[in-house]
Scaffold this motif. Structure first.
Motif, PDB file in Angstrom:
ATOM      1  N   THR A   1     -53.598 -35.804 -18.468  1.00 47.30           N
ATOM      2  CA  THR A   1     -53.677 -36.874 -17.487  1.00 47.30           C
ATOM      3  C   THR A   1     -53.763 -38.233 -18.168  1.00 47.30           C
ATOM      4  OG1 THR A   1     -54.808 -35.400 -15.940  1.00 47.30           O
ATOM      5  CG2 THR A   1     -54.990 -37.769 -15.530  1.00 47.30           C
TER       6      THR A   1
ATOM      7  N   THR B   1     -49.249 -39.505  -8.104  1.00 46.75           N
ATOM      8  CA  THR B   1     -50.361 -40.267  -8.684  1.00 46.75           C
ATOM      9  C   THR B   1     -51.626 -40.034  -7.869  1.00 46.75           C
ATOM     10  OG1 THR B   1     -49.806 -42.240  -7.399  1.00 46.75           O
ATOM     11  CG2 THR B   1     -48.842 -42.056  -9.614  1.00 46.75           C
ATOM     12  N   GLN B   2     -52.742 -40.451  -8.432  1.00 45.67           N
ATOM     13  CA  GLN B   2     -54.030 -40.374  -7.737  1.00 45.67           C
ATOM     14  C   GLN B   2     -54.843 -41.600  -8.097  1.00 45.67           C
ATOM     15  OE1 GLN B   2     -56.180 -36.656  -8.186  1.00 45.67           O
ATOM     16  NE2 GLN B   2     -58.147 -37.631  -7.779  1.00 45.67           N
TER      17      GLN B   2
ATOM     18  N   ALA C   1     -53.947 -31.389  -2.588  1.00 43.80           N
ATOM     19  CA  ALA C   1     -55.160 -31.711  -3.347  1.00 43.80           C
ATOM     20  C   ALA C   1     -55.745 -30.436  -3.943  1.00 43.80           C
ATOM     21  CB  ALA C   1     -56.176 -32.413  -2.454  1.00 43.80           C
TER      22      ALA C   1
ATOM     23  N   THR D   1     -64.162 -38.144  -7.023  1.00 40.54           N
ATOM     24  CA  THR D   1     -62.785 -38.064  -6.550  1.00 40.54           C
ATOM     25  C   THR D   1     -62.344 -36.617  -6.397  1.00 40.54           C
ATOM     26  OG1 THR D   1     -60.527 -38.893  -6.917  1.00 40.54           O
ATOM     27  CG2 THR D   1     -61.688 -38.055  -8.840  1.00 40.54           C
ATOM     28  N   THR D   2     -61.421 -36.396  -5.492  1.00 42.09           N
ATOM     29  CA  THR D   2     -60.676 -35.144  -5.387  1.00 42.09           C
ATOM     30  C   THR D   2     -59.227 -35.524  -5.144  1.00 42.09           C
ATOM     31  OG1 THR D   2     -60.973 -34.955  -2.990  1.00 42.09           O
ATOM     32  CG2 THR D   2     -62.650 -33.926  -4.368  1.00 42.09           C
ATOM     33  N   GLY D   3     -58.294 -34.616  -5.458  1.00 44.32           N
ATOM     34  CA  GLY D   3     -56.900 -34.964  -5.243  1.00 44.32           C
ATOM     35  C   GLY D   3     -55.944 -34.018  -5.943  1.00 44.32           C
ATOM     36  N   PRO D   4     -54.704 -34.453  -6.077  1.00 50.12           N
ATOM     37  CA  PRO D   4     -53.689 -33.586  -6.681  1.00 50.12           C
ATOM     38  C   PRO D   4     -53.783 -33.482  -8.201  1.00 50.12           C
ATOM     39  CG  PRO D   4     -52.730 -35.699  -6.108  1.00 50.12           C
ATOM     40  CD  PRO D   4     -54.121 -35.713  -5.565  1.00 50.12           C
TER      41      PRO D   4
ATOM     42  N   THR E   1     -60.417 -33.688  -9.973  1.00 52.80           N
ATOM     43  CA  THR E   1     -61.671 -33.845  -9.250  1.00 52.80           C
ATOM     44  C   THR E   1     -62.754 -34.187 -10.260  1.00 52.80           C
ATOM     45  OG1 THR E   1     -63.238 -32.886  -7.670  1.00 52.80           O
ATOM     46  CG2 THR E   1     -62.335 -31.396  -9.346  1.00 52.80           C
TER      47      THR E   1
END
Length: 389
Positions: free
Chosen positions: A41, A70-71, A113, A229-232, A235
């Motif tokens: 990342t 993106t996140q 996510a 945060t959480t997402g694709p 986390t």
């Protein structure tokens, strides 16, 4: 307007468009290793990108013009996004360009996510997290108090539990919901995996301990939590612990744990006062597996029989942090762990801890698991180089 004037106007539009295209800010990402890289990342801050607001920033493959997933992350909870995350795909020994573009919310590529975490009040006060490969949980103050009040159903441990999943979609909410509805038990495999990994007072998969002479000391359950945060892509969350004692030392500890897409190892960023060294451990359970350490590459691993299958666990840290490892065995239940001794620098230490379950099909042998650890360590020592041009 004459034909000649029209042609001149069109030519000027083409030239201006070309100039506009060529002057887009561009990221050049360089991979210096002889391996393809696709699961790391990149973190881009507002300061690095020289923008005031990240919400309209997009990342575009300069060659294919494809927008990347993106996140956005608000690290401190002040309502403003601090970082933009994405995972580039860079071939071995090569560089790749990505354009920084302005996009609307509807233009952003959609992705599930898969990197998720949450506080779980319905199971006392677990905190759980997962991605498309693995899942974990830790235990909170209510679970601790239940044990201290001699009541059933509590857990007193600062070890890290492993939830063994063999599907890539999220299972945390599903398993808890079905478990408490009586539909199924997450202690039994209904096709997606199960929780049959015993932690007890061991270090589980990555809990820390302070060694004084020949004895290891550690904290109790976490006392505070905050989801970041959480997402694709990632986390992450914050945990805080009550001060704890290691013989004559008082240890102050908090941590930010994160787990990125396609990774089997969670990142533990520990803020710690009271010791210049700390140990991160992995439980040895029945002591019937193989402890292997690679001091040069900065990892220690345990591959063991597990129920009717096998599982590998590990701690990885940078060469400047990883000091040594120990196969610590003792007769008392749950106190045998493989430990990585880690250097605490300016009250901070970072390491990675995780596992691979044979039934998931990710790494089916000890050799495959250790090869993954060597690659992970190599990438940790040689991060992708990111330049803004």
């Amino acid at each position: 307007m004459t034909i000649k004037q029209k042609l001149g106007y069109l030519l000027s539009v083409v030239i201006l468009s070309a100039c506009s295209e060529n002057t887009k800010p561009t990221l050049e990402i360089t991979n210096s290793l002889n391996i393809d890289r696709s699961s790391e990342t990149i973190e881009l801050s507002k300061e690095f990108l020289k923008v005031e607001d990240l919400s309209s920033v997009g990342i575009q493959d300069a060659e294919t013009k494809e927008l990347q997933v993106t996140q956005l992350v608000d690290n401190d909870g002040d309502g403003t996004f601090d970082d933009l995350l994405f995972q580039p795909q860079i071939k071995a020994n090569s560089s790749k360009a990505y354009n920084i573009v302005t996009i609307s919310e509807t233009d952003k590529p959609k992705a599930e996510a898969l990197c998720y975490s949450r506080f779980v009040p319905e199971r006392t006060d677990d905190y759980t997290w997962e991605n498309n490969k693995v899942a974990f949980r830790v235990y909170g103050p209510t679970a601790q108090k239940i044990v201290e009040d001699s009541l059933p159903g509590g857990t007193l441990s600062s070890g890290v539990d492993a939830w063994l999943k063999k599907v890539e979609y999220p299972i945390i909410n599903k398993w808890y919901k079905e478990h408490f509805a009586g539909v199924s038990s997450y202690h039994e495999d209904a096709g997606e995996g199960l929780d049959n990994f015993h932690v007890g007072v061991s270090r589980g998969v990555g809990g820390i301990a302070a060694k004084v002479d020949s004895t290891y000391y550690y904290s109790k359950n976490y006392t505070k939590w905050r989801t970041i945060t959480t997402g694709p892509i990632r986390t992450s969350f914050y945990l805080e612990y009550q001060d704890w004692n290691a013989a004559d030392k008082t240890i102050k500890e908090s941590r930010i744990i994160s787990l990125d897409l396609n990774n089997n190892l969670s990142k533990f960023a520990i803020s710690l006062e009271g010791s210049n060294e700390i140990s991160a451990g992995i439980t040895l359970h029945e002591k019937d597996g193989n402890v292997v350490g690679n001091k040069a590459n900065g990892w220690v691993s345990y591959w063991q029989p597990h129920a009717d299958s096998e599982i590998g666990t590990a701690i990885v840290a940078s060469k400047g942090t990883f000091l040594d490892f120990e196969n610590y065995q003792i007769d008392k239940p749950d106190l045998s762990n493989a430990y990585a001794s880690l250097k605490v620098d300016n009250n901070e230490v970072v390491y990675y801890a995780g596992f691979a379950w044979k039934e998931s099909g990710q790494y089916k042998t000890q050799e495959e698991w250790e090869a993954y650890l060597n690659v992970f360590a190599q990438q940790l020592e040689n991060p992708l180089k990111v330049e803004l041009k």
